[in-house]
Design an enzyme around this catalytic site. Structure first.
Site, PDB file in Angstrom:
ATOM      1  N   ASP A  67      23.216   4.559  34.940  1.00 32.60           N
ATOM      2  CA  ASP A  67      23.157   5.111  33.588  1.00 32.60           C
ATOM      3  C   ASP A  67      23.752   4.166  32.546  1.00 32.60           C
ATOM      4  O   ASP A  67      24.389   3.167  32.886  1.00 32.60           O
ATOM      5  CB  ASP A  67      23.867   6.482  33.534  1.00 32.60           C
ATOM      6  CG  ASP A  67      25.203   6.471  34.262  1.00 32.60           C
ATOM      7  OD1 ASP A  67      25.753   5.375  34.497  1.00 32.60           O
ATOM      8  OD2 ASP A  67      25.702   7.554  34.590  1.00 32.60           O
ATOM      9  N   ASN A 136      32.431  18.172  36.629  1.00 34.50           N
ATOM     10  CA  ASN A 136      31.492  19.298  36.537  1.00 34.50           C
ATOM     11  C   ASN A 136      30.342  19.188  37.543  1.00 34.50           C
ATOM     12  O   ASN A 136      29.355  19.894  37.440  1.00 34.50           O
ATOM     13  CB  ASN A 136      30.927  19.391  35.107  1.00 34.50           C
ATOM     14  CG  ASN A 136      30.146  18.141  34.706  1.00 34.50           C
ATOM     15  OD1 ASN A 136      29.985  17.223  35.505  1.00 34.50           O
ATOM     16  ND2 ASN A 136      29.652  18.108  33.477  1.00 34.50           N
ATOM     17  N   HIS A 138      28.435  16.525  38.022  1.00 37.18           N
ATOM     18  CA  HIS A 138      27.317  15.643  37.669  1.00 37.18           C
ATOM     19  C   HIS A 138      27.272  14.407  38.571  1.00 37.18           C
ATOM     20  O   HIS A 138      28.291  13.985  39.126  1.00 37.18           O
ATOM     21  CB  HIS A 138      27.316  15.278  36.181  1.00 37.18           C
ATOM     22  CG  HIS A 138      28.336  14.279  35.737  1.00 37.18           C
ATOM     23  ND1 HIS A 138      28.753  14.161  34.432  1.00 37.18           N
ATOM     24  CD2 HIS A 138      29.029  13.310  36.421  1.00 37.18           C
ATOM     25  CE1 HIS A 138      29.632  13.189  34.339  1.00 37.18           C
ATOM     26  NE2 HIS A 138      29.824  12.667  35.517  1.00 37.18           N
ATOM     27  N   GLU A 143      23.774  16.123  34.063  1.00 33.44           N
ATOM     28  CA  GLU A 143      24.730  17.191  33.803  1.00 33.44           C
ATOM     29  C   GLU A 143      24.195  18.510  34.379  1.00 33.44           C
ATOM     30  O   GLU A 143      22.985  18.651  34.595  1.00 33.44           O
ATOM     31  CB  GLU A 143      24.930  17.338  32.287  1.00 33.44           C
ATOM     32  CG  GLU A 143      25.472  16.076  31.607  1.00 33.44           C
ATOM     33  CD  GLU A 143      26.973  15.870  31.804  1.00 33.44           C
ATOM     34  OE1 GLU A 143      27.491  16.142  32.904  1.00 33.44           O
ATOM     35  OE2 GLU A 143      27.619  15.417  30.854  1.00 33.44           O
TER      36      GLU A 143
HETATM   37  P1  PGA Z   1      35.040   8.740  37.284  1.00 34.58           P
HETATM   38  O1  PGA Z   1      33.639   9.331  36.866  1.00 34.58           O
HETATM   39  O2  PGA Z   1      34.774   7.834  38.429  1.00 34.58           O
HETATM   40  O3  PGA Z   1      35.518   7.996  36.070  1.00 34.58           O
HETATM   41  O4  PGA Z   1      35.905   9.894  37.653  1.00 34.58           O
HETATM   42  C1  PGA Z   1      32.765   9.770  37.860  1.00 34.58           C
HETATM   43  C2  PGA Z   1      31.576  10.404  37.190  1.00 34.58           C
HETATM   44  O5  PGA Z   1      31.750  10.979  36.109  1.00 34.58           O
HETATM   45  O6  PGA Z   1      30.478  10.334  37.755  1.00 34.58           O
END
Ligand code: PGA
Length: 245
Positions: A67, A136, A138, A143
């Site tokens: 992404d 959450n 994702h 999302e």
């Molecule tokens: P993080 O993010 O590794 O910074 O916790 C993971 C994500 O949001 O996919």
């Protein structure tokens, strides 16, 4: 879905790097799917060490990131292009031309996303996809929503993601509100998926991924249907899952 339980972040990172290293040794032309965020940083550091030691070679590897924030140019220090160069690509013998991140600087979402899908498809899809998981549930920037998105698309980031990611920006209002992300369908086409999770903040999401219903309210739950998905997580991230997982 298989789970590798680790004591802490360091062990998780080392184990993940070992799996990726094994993949590169077995197939030097591997197509890697890569992730940004805090979670994979330790794994990337270990891969850099292994590359310096001569244990792994990136010269024929190609990469596709999940992404990118919409509206950020490649050289913006907050962009995922920049993050990947800074955290991995600039420190290993990968060819820059073989690294790919969705083009957040293209304001035309439809063309940026179609172009990325086309590139991933032409590469024959991903051999090994590395993923983090959001608080959450994702994956990438898919999302929670009402159906699993298939291809690369533009998403409105949820308030919880904006809040979680604001730690990396000076102010919360600086966090871009949209991103281009590979879809869950494309992630599911990867031949092997490696999900990393560390820390108590991920415990609810990990439980939902591993035990909740398979539904787009928890995008990571789709991975339960993947034939070769490995979760590498530390004790804290697994603290809400039954012992033995
Ligand atoms: P993080 O993010 O590794 O910074 O916790 C993971 C994500 O949001 O996919």
């Amino acid at each position: 879905m298989r789970t590798i339980r680790c004591k802490n972040y360091e062990e998780m990172s080392r184990r993940a790097a070992d799996v990726i290293a094994a993949q590169l040794i077995l197939d030097p032309k591997t197509v890697l799917g890569l992730a940004t965020g805090t979670t994979p940083v330790g794994c990337y550091q270990r891969l850099i060490e292994l590359n310096r030691e001569g244990a792994i070679d990136f010269s024929e590897v190609s990469t596709y990131n999940l992404d990118e924030y919409r509206g950020l140019t490649h050289d913006d220090p907050q962009s995922y292009h920049y993050f990947m160069a800074d955290q991995l690509f600039n420190h290993v013998n990968i060819k820059a031309a073989n690294t790919h991140v969705p083009d957040g600087s293209n304001p035309d979402a439809a063309s940026a996303c179609a172009e990325y899908d086309h590139m991933v498809e032409n590469a024959g899809y991903v051999d090994l996809q590395l993923l983090g998981i959001g608080n959450n549930g994702h994956i990438g920037f898919n999302e929670p929503c009402s159906d699993f998105p298939v291809g690369t698309h533009c998403v409105d980031l949820t308030e919880s993601t904006i809040r979680a990611n604001s730690r990396l920006f000076e102010r919360e209002e600086d966090v871009p509100r949209q991103a281009y992300t590979m879809g869950v369908g494309t992630i599911m086409k990867a031949r092997r998926v490696l999900v990393l999770a560390s820390g108590e903040a991920k415990a609810d999401a990990v439980r939902a991924m591993c035990y909740g219903p398979v539904e787009p309210g928890c995008p990571a739950s789709a991975l339960r249907l993947h034939p070769d998905c490995i979760v590498i997580a530390d004790e804290a991230a697994l603290s809400k899952c039954p012992e033995g997982l």
